[in-house]
Structures are given as C-alpha cells and as structure tokens.
Design an enzyme around this catalytic site. Structure first.
Site, mmCIF file in Angstrom:
data_model
loop_
_atom_site.group_PDB
_atom_site.id
_atom_site.type_symbol
_atom_site.label_atom_id
_atom_site.label_comp_id
_atom_site.label_asym_id
_atom_site.label_seq_id
_atom_site.Cartn_x
_atom_site.Cartn_y
_atom_site.Cartn_z
ATOM 1 N N PHE A 124 13.660 -11.286 -51.248
ATOM 2 C CA PHE A 124 14.580 -10.235 -51.697
ATOM 3 C C PHE A 124 13.940 -9.555 -52.902
ATOM 4 C CE2 PHE A 124 18.576 -8.892 -53.807
ATOM 5 C CZ PHE A 124 19.269 -8.364 -52.726
ATOM 6 N N LEU A 126 14.087 -7.024 -55.389
ATOM 7 C CA LEU A 126 14.883 -6.047 -56.148
ATOM 8 C C LEU A 126 14.310 -5.867 -57.555
ATOM 9 C CD1 LEU A 126 17.546 -4.333 -56.412
ATOM 10 C CD2 LEU A 126 18.661 -6.421 -57.215
ATOM 11 N N GLU A 128 12.135 -5.762 -61.033
ATOM 12 C CA GLU A 128 10.832 -5.194 -61.390
ATOM 13 C C GLU A 128 10.512 -5.605 -62.823
ATOM 14 O OE1 GLU A 128 10.944 -0.974 -60.632
ATOM 15 O OE2 GLU A 128 11.194 -1.315 -58.463
ATOM 16 N N TRP A 157 9.298 -11.387 -60.080
ATOM 17 C CA TRP A 157 10.127 -12.597 -59.941
ATOM 18 C C TRP A 157 10.599 -12.792 -58.510
ATOM 19 C CZ3 TRP A 157 8.998 -14.895 -64.132
ATOM 20 C CH2 TRP A 157 8.909 -14.201 -65.336
ATOM 21 N N THR A 159 11.115 -14.666 -55.413
ATOM 22 C CA THR A 159 11.095 -15.984 -54.781
ATOM 23 C C THR A 159 10.514 -15.813 -53.373
ATOM 24 O OG1 THR A 159 13.076 -16.567 -56.007
ATOM 25 C CG2 THR A 159 12.557 -17.949 -54.115
ATOM 26 N N ARG A 268 21.896 -50.619 -67.707
ATOM 27 C CA ARG A 268 21.232 -50.778 -69.000
ATOM 28 C C ARG A 268 22.157 -51.480 -69.996
ATOM 29 N NH1 ARG A 268 16.619 -50.809 -72.153
ATOM 30 N NH2 ARG A 268 16.980 -49.766 -74.150
ATOM 31 N N GLN A 336 20.372 -37.620 -72.383
ATOM 32 C CA GLN A 336 20.859 -38.378 -73.548
ATOM 33 C C GLN A 336 21.318 -39.779 -73.154
ATOM 34 O OE1 GLN A 336 20.482 -36.973 -76.435
ATOM 35 N NE2 GLN A 336 21.341 -38.627 -77.664
ATOM 36 N N GLY A 340 15.334 -42.524 -74.504
ATOM 37 C CA GLY A 340 13.895 -42.258 -74.362
ATOM 38 C C GLY A 340 13.470 -42.200 -72.905
ATOM 39 N N GLU A 363 19.338 -14.524 -60.119
ATOM 40 C CA GLU A 363 20.390 -13.781 -59.395
ATOM 41 C C GLU A 363 21.478 -13.250 -60.317
ATOM 42 O OE1 GLU A 363 21.459 -14.956 -55.451
ATOM 43 O OE2 GLU A 363 19.492 -15.829 -55.113
HETATM 44 N N1 CAA Z 1 29.410 -4.669 -54.143
HETATM 45 C C1 CAA Z 1 29.297 -3.404 -53.634
HETATM 46 N N2 CAA Z 1 29.031 -2.333 -54.406
HETATM 47 C C2 CAA Z 1 28.850 -2.530 -55.717
HETATM 48 C C3 CAA Z 1 28.951 -3.798 -56.308
HETATM 49 C C4 CAA Z 1 29.249 -4.894 -55.466
HETATM 50 N N3 CAA Z 1 29.356 -6.128 -55.956
HETATM 51 N N4 CAA Z 1 28.714 -3.690 -57.624
HETATM 52 C C5 CAA Z 1 28.499 -2.391 -57.865
HETATM 53 N N5 CAA Z 1 28.588 -1.697 -56.708
HETATM 54 C C6 CAA Z 1 28.467 -0.239 -56.539
HETATM 55 C C7 CAA Z 1 29.507 0.426 -57.427
HETATM 56 O O1 CAA Z 1 30.746 0.529 -56.765
HETATM 57 C C8 CAA Z 1 28.869 1.766 -57.683
HETATM 58 O O2 CAA Z 1 29.075 2.637 -56.600
HETATM 59 P P1 CAA Z 1 30.131 3.888 -56.727
HETATM 60 O O3 CAA Z 1 29.580 4.734 -57.833
HETATM 61 O O4 CAA Z 1 30.069 4.508 -55.373
HETATM 62 O O5 CAA Z 1 31.432 3.255 -57.061
HETATM 63 C C9 CAA Z 1 27.386 1.468 -57.735
HETATM 64 O O6 CAA Z 1 27.212 0.229 -57.023
HETATM 65 C C10 CAA Z 1 26.878 1.302 -59.144
HETATM 66 O O7 CAA Z 1 27.648 0.300 -59.761
HETATM 67 P P2 CAA Z 1 27.667 0.103 -61.336
HETATM 68 O O8 CAA Z 1 27.934 1.421 -61.993
HETATM 69 O O9 CAA Z 1 28.566 -1.021 -61.635
HETATM 70 O O10 CAA Z 1 26.123 -0.276 -61.606
HETATM 71 P P3 CAA Z 1 25.405 -0.758 -62.936
HETATM 72 O O11 CAA Z 1 24.096 -0.081 -63.024
HETATM 73 O O12 CAA Z 1 26.340 -0.621 -64.101
HETATM 74 O O13 CAA Z 1 25.086 -2.314 -62.649
HETATM 75 C C11 CAA Z 1 25.399 -4.664 -62.463
HETATM 76 C C12 CAA Z 1 25.988 -3.256 -62.309
HETATM 77 C C13 CAA Z 1 26.475 -5.598 -61.966
HETATM 78 C C14 CAA Z 1 25.062 -4.996 -63.894
HETATM 79 C C15 CAA Z 1 24.120 -4.797 -61.594
HETATM 80 O O14 CAA Z 1 23.075 -4.007 -62.072
HETATM 81 C C16 CAA Z 1 23.607 -6.220 -61.498
HETATM 82 O O15 CAA Z 1 24.160 -7.037 -60.756
HETATM 83 N N6 CAA Z 1 22.521 -6.520 -62.229
HETATM 84 C C17 CAA Z 1 21.836 -7.819 -62.074
HETATM 85 C C18 CAA Z 1 20.845 -7.735 -60.961
HETATM 86 C C19 CAA Z 1 20.462 -9.096 -60.471
HETATM 87 O O16 CAA Z 1 21.292 -9.948 -60.212
HETATM 88 N N7 CAA Z 1 19.151 -9.269 -60.323
HETATM 89 C C20 CAA Z 1 18.595 -10.503 -59.815
HETATM 90 C C21 CAA Z 1 18.010 -10.277 -58.459
HETATM 91 S S1 CAA Z 1 17.527 -11.825 -57.793
HETATM 92 C C22 CAA Z 1 15.908 -11.625 -57.490
HETATM 93 O O17 CAA Z 1 15.429 -10.550 -57.449
HETATM 94 C C23 CAA Z 1 15.106 -12.872 -57.332
HETATM 95 C C24 CAA Z 1 15.150 -13.456 -55.998
HETATM 96 O O18 CAA Z 1 14.113 -13.874 -55.490
HETATM 97 C C25 CAA Z 1 16.429 -13.630 -55.284
#
Ligand code: CAA
Length: 379
Positions: A124, A126, A128, A157, A159, A268, A336, A340, A363
C-alpha cells in the site's frame, strides 16, 4: 492464558483453533531466527495463504473466506501473540486487497483469487518522504501518455516494499489536495518501479519497509482503480479497515507479553515466595490484564460496527489509539516484571517492547487518530 471469547459461529471457533495450531507449528519455531536475521518470511505467508488466512474478510465469490471483521481481527490477534511481523504482514496484505475488491474493474477483480489466496502479496504505497501524516499533500505525479500513466516520485515506509507482487500506488493525477489523487494498481515488474534497500528498524525486523522510487514507471491506463481523483477517499477507506488490523496486532502483542510476565511471576521466587504474590507486582499484572480487556472490547465493538455496515472510522481510530498505547505500556511493564531478565534477548519481552513502539506510529500515528476522533466530536 486462554482468553474467553464469544465467537459468532462454530466455524469461527474452528478458524481460531486452526490459527493456534499454525502459530505453534509454523511460527513459534521460526520467529527468533527471522527477526535476528531481518529476513522476510515469504514462505510462511504462502503457507498462511494456502490455509485461507490471507483473504479472511473478503467474500467467498472473490476467493476470500467470507469471515466478519469480528473474527478476522481475532485471528490477527492470535498471530501477533506469536509473531508480530507475520500478523502485521497479514494485516497490510488484507488492506492492500481492499481497493481492488471494492473499487476495481471487473478485469482487475480477476486478480482477486490470487491476491486473497496469498499467491500475490500486496503493498500500500501512500506515504512519501515529505508526506506521511499529511497524506493529501503527496507529490508522486502520474501523467497520462497514450495508454499508460507515466509515474515519477518516491514512496516511503512501504511495508512489503521489494517483496510485494502488486502495489497500490497513490499518485497525483490532478491539482493539489485530496481531490487530485488517484489510485492505481502496479505490478512489481513495472519498469521504473524501483524498490530500495529495506529500512534498518528498531524492531519488526522481519518485515522492514522500503522506499519505492518511481522513475518514468509506466502503469497501464486500465490499472486505474476507481475514478480519477477518487484515490484519497479509497486510501482513507482502506486505512479505516487497516487500523482495526493494527489494533488487533497490538492486543495480541500485549496479551503475549502479559502471559509471559504472569508465567515468570509465578515461577520466580524472591524473599521466599513467587514474586507475583507481592502486591506491587500482582497489581501491575492486574492493570495489564484490565487494559488488554478494555482494548479488546474497543476493537471488537469497532469491528462489529463495520460488519453491520455502520460508520466505524472513529471507533477504529479509538481502537487503534487505545490498543497500541496499551501494547506499549503492557510490554514496558512486562520487561519490569522480569527485571534484568526482561532486558536481555533470552526472553521475548525485550523484542515485544521494541515492537510495540512501531504500532503507535504505523497506519496513522496516534496523534492522527486523535485528530480523527476530535474532528468527529467537534464536527
Ligand atoms: N473515509 C472516506 N473518505 C474520507 C475519510 C474516510 N475515513 N476521511 C476523509 N475522507 C474524505 C473527506 O470526506 C474529504 O472528502 P470531501 O471533501 O468530499 O468531504 C476528503 O477525504 C479529505 O478529507 P480531509 O479534509 O479530512 O483530509 P485531511 O487532509 O484533513 O486529512 C487525515 C485527514 C485523517 C489526517 C488523513 O490525512 C490521514 O489519515 N492521515 C494519515 C495517513 C496515514 O494513516 N498514513 C499511513 C499510511 S500506512 C503506510 O503507508 C504504510 C503501509 O505499508 C501500510
């Protein structure tokens, strides 16, 4: 310690029995070695795939096992109690199948049996280097050129980076902000998709993430998942479900640490009696057990809401936040209790303590979970 579980079906009981058996037979004897060498356990995951554990919450007609999240998260919990790296790998793979399963075209969905059967491992992509918590600011750019998107940028990052057979690539196809992001399904063999060396981690070394550099990577146009501009919403939906998986990993890790600490406190002896009989330690164990039960209750509530088709994002965020903080506290206290002996690698609590930390980060950091919860309270 046997946890008393209320399961919805006799099939779920059988599935948990199978998971316990697999954990004993396939995981317990290998975990120390793989963690010490930092080797990714691809074969172990294939075995779990053949046993049906890599597509549990997906419909049977797609090649999944048709299990509710309520059951899937308890399977993850049992795996995490033995080997967090494997449980996290199962959770991330399950998350990686979600975009195609729910937003994919008919053609893309033909890959689901291989994905859900574990023949193809998913990632996944996402995050950067400059856009982790602020996922909507991602800058990896995909430009349409004939029948292909040409993708340039760096994912961080990731996985299964370098191990995966397919990547969910979240790229910018439009303007700034969440609405400019699209999701595409890229094969690992895509020319220009270049996994880098795995990161050197504090823990969870058998499942180290890696950066993926994209240099003029050509992804066929028909690999767009969902509509153009729908990528951010797809990522958020996948992460809502993924956070239940991470919470389950945390509950399992904490339960493993408690079980080990209880065993040690029974055996223990100091001052002529088992150390668990001293109130200071007995109360510590009692608090650990209580926190784990509370974390499991939050997790199961969020999973049951999802199974019922009800909104569950906020409850998933609460479960992820609370369960991973509990895992950190419980593994710290387990060290704890052992004194040791807890600080040396002869006992697994030393590893669990290091591993718990990452669950508060992946996540969505626990600060992001609080943001999600606060927004739902304040509107
Ligand atoms: N489900 C569906 N839609 C959603 C949603 C959800 N849970 N959360 C937000 N949206 C939609 C909103 O409704 C909005 O759409 P509309 O304008 O049409 O209503 C749009 O997405 C933007 O939403 P926000 O304005 O809330 O967006 P934001 O920029 O403020 O961010 C946030 C919200 C929750 C902070 C989000 O950025 C977030 O979750 N950040 C963390 C990202 C994360 O978890 N990264 C880890 C990835 S894991 C990985 O990459 C490693 C791996 O190997 C798995």
């Amino acid at each position: 310690m046997t946890v008393d579980r209320l399961l919805p079906t006799p099939e779920a009981h059988d599935l948990l029995d199978l998971t316990r058996e697999l954990a004993t037979r396939e995981l317990a004897g290998k975990v120390d070695d793989f963690e010490a060498r930092g080797e990714f356990p691809r074969e172990v995951l294939r075995t779990l795939g053949r046993s049906g554990l890599l597509g549990l919450p997906y419909p049977e007609e797609s090649g999944g096992a048709g299990q509710p999240y309520e059951v899937y998260v308890q399977v993850l919990e049992l795996l995490a109690g033995t080997w967090l790296g494997i449980a996290e790998a199962v959770s991330v793979h399950t998350l990686s199948c979600l975009p195609v399963a729910f937003f994919g075209t008919e053609e893309q969905r033909k890959m689901l049996p291989d994905m859900l059967g574990g023949e193809m491992l998913g990632a996944f992509a996402l995050s950067e280097p400059q856009g982790g918590s602020d996922a909507a600011s991602l800058t990896t750019r995909a430009v349409l050129s004939g029948d292909h998107f040409v993708v340039n940028g760096t994912k961080a990052w990731i996985t299964h980076g370098g191990q995966a057979d397919f990547y969910n690539l979240f790229c910018r196809t439009g303007g700034p902000g969440p609405k400019g992001i699209s999701c595409m399904l890229a094969d690992a063999a895509t020319p220009g998709l270049l996994p880098q060396q795995p990161e050197r981690l504090m823990g969870l070394r058998s499942s180290a993430p890696a950066q993926i550099v994209l240099e003029e990577a050509r992804v066929p146009r028909d690999r767009l998942v969902g509509a153009e501009g729908e990528g951010f919403a797809i990522a958020m939906k996948a992460l809502d479900a993924g956070r239940l998986g991470i919470a389950a990993c945390a509950v399992g890790l904490a339960q493993g640490a408690l079980d080990h600490a209880v065993g040690y406190a029974r055996e223990r002896e100091q001052f002529g009696r088992p150390i668990g009989r001293f109130q200071g330690l007995g109360f510590m164990l009692a608090d650990m057990g209580t926190q784990i039960s509370a974390a499991r209750a939050l997790l199961l509530n969020a999973a049951r809401l999802k199974d019922a088709g009800r909104p569950f994002s906020t409850e998933a965020a609460k479960a992820k936040l609370f369960a991973t903080d509990v895992a950190m506290r419980v593994t710290t206290d387990a060290v704890q209790v052992l004194g040791g002996s807890g600080y040396v690698s002869d006992h697994p609590v030393e590893r669990w303590f290091r591993e718990a930390k990452v669950l508060q980060i992946v996540e969505g950091t626990n600060q992001i979970q609080r943001m999600v919860i606060a927004r739902s309270l304040l509107g």
